[in-house]
Design an enzyme around this catalytic site. Sequence first.
Site, mmCIF file in Angstrom:
data_model
loop_
_atom_site.group_PDB
_atom_site.id
_atom_site.type_symbol
_atom_site.label_atom_id
_atom_site.label_comp_id
_atom_site.label_asym_id
_atom_site.label_seq_id
_atom_site.Cartn_x
_atom_site.Cartn_y
_atom_site.Cartn_z
ATOM 1 N N THR A 1 75.434 3.550 -37.189
ATOM 2 C CA THR A 1 76.722 3.831 -37.461
ATOM 3 C C THR A 1 77.411 2.883 -36.367
ATOM 4 O O THR A 1 78.556 2.466 -36.533
ATOM 5 C CB THR A 1 77.210 5.203 -37.125
ATOM 6 O OG1 THR A 1 77.029 5.715 -36.068
ATOM 7 C CG2 THR A 1 76.675 6.267 -38.299
ATOM 8 N N HIS B 1 60.826 4.693 -34.186
ATOM 9 C CA HIS B 1 61.518 5.649 -33.275
ATOM 10 C C HIS B 1 61.129 6.281 -32.290
ATOM 11 O O HIS B 1 61.435 6.381 -31.093
ATOM 12 C CB HIS B 1 62.641 6.434 -34.114
ATOM 13 C CG HIS B 1 63.784 7.229 -33.387
ATOM 14 N ND1 HIS B 1 64.642 6.473 -32.607
ATOM 15 C CD2 HIS B 1 63.636 8.375 -33.198
ATOM 16 C CE1 HIS B 1 65.262 7.457 -32.009
ATOM 17 N NE2 HIS B 1 64.690 8.652 -32.232
ATOM 18 N N ARG C 1 72.907 14.025 -28.430
ATOM 19 C CA ARG C 1 73.001 14.027 -29.689
ATOM 20 C C ARG C 1 73.743 15.460 -30.199
ATOM 21 O O ARG C 1 72.734 16.218 -30.363
ATOM 22 C CB ARG C 1 72.000 13.415 -30.708
ATOM 23 C CG ARG C 1 72.161 13.257 -32.089
ATOM 24 C CD ARG C 1 71.256 12.428 -32.673
ATOM 25 N NE ARG C 1 71.317 10.862 -32.582
ATOM 26 C CZ ARG C 1 72.509 10.195 -33.101
ATOM 27 N NH1 ARG C 1 73.194 10.719 -33.834
ATOM 28 N NH2 ARG C 1 72.465 8.950 -32.621
ATOM 29 N N ASP D 1 68.191 8.845 -66.844
ATOM 30 C CA ASP D 1 68.366 10.011 -66.158
ATOM 31 C C ASP D 1 68.183 9.613 -64.370
ATOM 32 O O ASP D 1 68.017 10.628 -63.662
ATOM 33 C CB ASP D 1 67.454 11.357 -66.400
ATOM 34 C CG ASP D 1 65.800 10.742 -66.324
ATOM 35 O OD1 ASP D 1 65.687 9.668 -65.801
ATOM 36 O OD2 ASP D 1 65.057 11.657 -66.635
ATOM 37 N N LYS E 1 72.681 10.629 -22.846
ATOM 38 C CA LYS E 1 73.473 10.892 -24.248
ATOM 39 C C LYS E 1 72.847 12.154 -24.867
ATOM 40 O O LYS E 1 71.512 12.745 -24.455
ATOM 41 C CB LYS E 1 73.127 9.766 -25.151
ATOM 42 C CG LYS E 1 73.723 9.972 -26.538
ATOM 43 C CD LYS E 1 73.060 8.690 -27.411
ATOM 44 C CE LYS E 1 71.954 8.852 -27.979
ATOM 45 N NZ LYS E 1 71.622 7.932 -29.175
#
Length: 328
Positions: free
Chosen positions: A250, A157, A221, A64, A219
């Site tokens: 990405t 981050h 987001r 499973d 920038k």
Amino acid sequence: MVLIVADPASLTAAAISAGPGQTIGSPAQNLAILAGSGHDSLATDLARLLGLTELPIVPERFPDGELSVRITESVRGRQAVIVQPTGPPVDEHLVELLALADACRRGAAAKIVAVVPYFGYARGDRRAGIGTPVMASLVAQLMQSAGINHVITFDLHAPQIEGFFQIPVDELNAMPLLLPPVRDGLGSDVVVVSPDLGRLGLAALYADHLGTTAAVVHKRRTSGRESHVLQVAGDVAGRPCLIVDDMIATGGTIAGCVDALLLAGAQPRIAIAATHGLFLAGSAELLGHPAIGPIWVTDTLPQPAGSPPRRSVVSVAPLLAEALDKLR
Ligand code: R5P
């Protein structure tokens, strides 16, 4: 938080120069290295540098999809060091880390150290609005509940993530590892560019070390996949650039930044230095932009050979081995 911002010249020479078969420090059998499936080769490098052997683990996947693990040597009374970056597939690697930690706790390990060079969900460092979770905080709670006593990681981050933990978090900095190839590969006319306000401090540090100036791209987001560059602040006209960031996923942030820099008159000679190279599907095309030159990343995550072009990988194993050596 222990933030190691070593001058590259002062990195432990023995750790950097240890070749095959050589170790740093003296073997300490109270440390036991356990490799999750997130980065086998990094665990092997660490075991070699520390003069240790990895403990055998038998993973088991039920029909499973549920996971179990079996550590087939005793961890009783030892410091269990689990090496597991929680990169893609993030949830699988996270659950495996938790399973290994739980097995070590129930096996009476004296201490459980999680070496998580890349910390998945780090971008979930705050609520994105009403009805949303703080995923990085949740992950911190899960790791502690599983019995982890100490975390060693690289370039989180956001600094507030350390505050989500009640245990020691050593956040290592990859800049001392990335600076030497960057310095050798670029001229002194380069401008260091931060792709957003969050990385401005890092860009300023690079600029200091390279004896040059910094600029920032503003920038916004709009989703996990999309961000829009608004403007470039700083003098980039006629200059080659070095974009510094914590991660490339990405490649969209870098691509947007490159477009903005070219629009602002920068030379089409743009290099990139980032700690974590996720290089998700489609990123190689974006990073193949003709203005993009060398891309330097570390191996906090396994690096597939090949794409993107002009990529060099710097090993974090020496710095990690040095940090672990202090636990003996
Ligand atoms: C964003 O705040 C981060 O520092 C990176 O710039 C970003 O996560 C990179 O992701 P991508 O490559 O998908 O644009």
